[in-house]
Write an enzyme that holds these catalytic residues in place. Sequence first.
Site, PDB file in Angstrom:
ATOM      1  N   ASP A   8       3.800  17.108   2.959  1.00  0.00           N
ATOM      2  CA  ASP A   8       4.420  15.806   3.073  1.00  0.00           C
ATOM      3  C   ASP A   8       5.741  15.960   3.837  1.00  0.00           C
ATOM      4  OD1 ASP A   8       5.105  13.020   2.344  1.00  0.00           O
ATOM      5  OD2 ASP A   8       6.571  13.974   1.017  1.00  0.00           O
ATOM      6  N   ASP A  10       8.839  13.309   4.106  1.00  0.00           N
ATOM      7  CA  ASP A  10      10.083  12.840   3.484  1.00  0.00           C
ATOM      8  C   ASP A  10      10.249  13.376   2.070  1.00  0.00           C
ATOM      9  OD1 ASP A  10      11.235  10.874   5.527  1.00  0.00           O
ATOM     10  OD2 ASP A  10       9.150  10.228   5.367  1.00  0.00           O
ATOM     11  N   THR A  42       1.585  12.655   5.923  1.00  0.00           N
ATOM     12  CA  THR A  42       2.673  11.715   5.701  1.00  0.00           C
ATOM     13  C   THR A  42       2.205  10.265   5.693  1.00  0.00           C
ATOM     14  OG1 THR A  42       4.821  10.970   6.594  1.00  0.00           O
ATOM     15  CG2 THR A  42       3.191  11.727   8.186  1.00  0.00           C
ATOM     16  N   GLY A  43       2.980   9.433   5.041  1.00  0.00           N
ATOM     17  CA  GLY A  43       2.743   7.995   5.108  1.00  0.00           C
ATOM     18  C   GLY A  43       3.270   7.414   6.403  1.00  0.00           C
ATOM     19  N   LYS A 191      -4.379  10.667   1.449  1.00  0.00           N
ATOM     20  CA  LYS A 191      -4.117  12.036   1.887  1.00  0.00           C
ATOM     21  C   LYS A 191      -5.196  12.989   1.371  1.00  0.00           C
ATOM     22  CE  LYS A 191       0.912  11.469   2.262  1.00  0.00           C
ATOM     23  NZ  LYS A 191       2.227  12.073   1.981  1.00  0.00           N
ATOM     24  N   ASP A 214       5.945  15.174  -3.017  1.00  0.00           N
ATOM     25  CA  ASP A 214       6.940  14.788  -4.022  1.00  0.00           C
ATOM     26  C   ASP A 214       6.684  13.427  -4.650  1.00  0.00           C
ATOM     27  OD1 ASP A 214       9.191  12.590  -2.835  1.00  0.00           O
ATOM     28  OD2 ASP A 214       7.860  13.527  -1.394  1.00  0.00           O
ATOM     29  N   ASN A 217       2.192   8.934  -3.728  1.00  0.00           N
ATOM     30  CA  ASN A 217       1.200   8.839  -2.647  1.00  0.00           C
ATOM     31  C   ASN A 217       0.655  10.213  -2.251  1.00  0.00           C
ATOM     32  OD1 ASN A 217       3.785   9.447  -1.411  1.00  0.00           O
ATOM     33  ND2 ASN A 217       2.880   8.985   0.561  1.00  0.00           N
TER      34      ASN A 217
END
Length: 266
Positions: A8, A10, A42-43, A191, A214, A217
Site C-alpha cells: 500500500d 499512503d 493503492t486506492g 486489492k 495499514d 481497504n
Amino acid sequence: MYKLIAIDVDDTLLNDELIVTDGTRAALEQAIAQGVTVTLATGRMYASARKIADQIQLNVPIITYQGSLVKTLLDGQVLYERSVPTEITRLLYAFAKEKGLHLQFYVDDVLYVAEDNDRARAYSALSKIPYVVADDVEALLDKPNTKLLMIDEPDYLDQIAEELKPLISDKVHMTKSKAHYLEFTHKEGTKGHALRFMAEHLGCSIEQTIAIGDAWNDREMIEAAGLGVAMGNAVPALKELANYVTLSNNEDGVKHVIDKFVLKAE
C-alpha cells in the site's frame, strides 16, 4: 520463497512526510535484485500511483483504484479492469446530492468533481493530481467509472455507509481508505482480487505473496496473501487479522518486513 510483494502507498510505503526513505528504497532494490517482484497496491488513481512508482524505479504492473485497475508502467497496458455498475453510479450521485455530500468521479484516469471546494483541493494536494470541475455531471454517470469517492467527517461517513449497505452492498465493494474517505468500486475491484490476478499473471502461487497495508481497504489483500502484514500504525481491526504486525510507516515498517522475510537479515 516469496516472489511478489504488494505494498500500500499512503501511511505504509510513504511516511508522514509523504516520502519513501532511503532505507526502504534500498531494501526494495535488494529484493528486486533477488528476483522478487515488488508492486504497489493503492486506492490512488493510476496517474498518482505512477509518480510514487517512479520514485522507487518500478517497471512492473501496479494495482490502483483499490484493485479496479492493474496497468503496466512501461507501456500503459491495461491487464485487469473493473468499473462501477452504471445504476450504482446514478444511485450514489442522487444520494450524495440529496445529502449534500462531496462525491468524486474517476473516468479514464481523470478525477472529476461536481464543484470546486476545499475537499477537492485538499484531495488534489495530497494525491498531487489535478481535478476537473465537470461541465455536465450527468454525462459522467453513464461512463465507466473506475471508482467513486465520498469525502466527509469520519463518523458521518460511517453512518452513511450503514445507510447505503442495504441499497448497494451486494452490487459494489465499499471501503474506507482513510477515515474521511468512503470509496466505491466494482465487487471484483479489491486489492485481494488484484493480488490474486497479479500472482497468476506472474506465475507464482498466492502463498508466495506478501501484502503490506495499514487501512481497512487493505483487508482483502492481507487476507489473501501468503503473508499478510499490518503496519504498526494500522487500524486495530487490520492488526487482528494480519499474520504479522511490523513497525510504523515512520519507522521503516516496510523495510523491516523485507529484511526479515525476504532478505533474511538479522
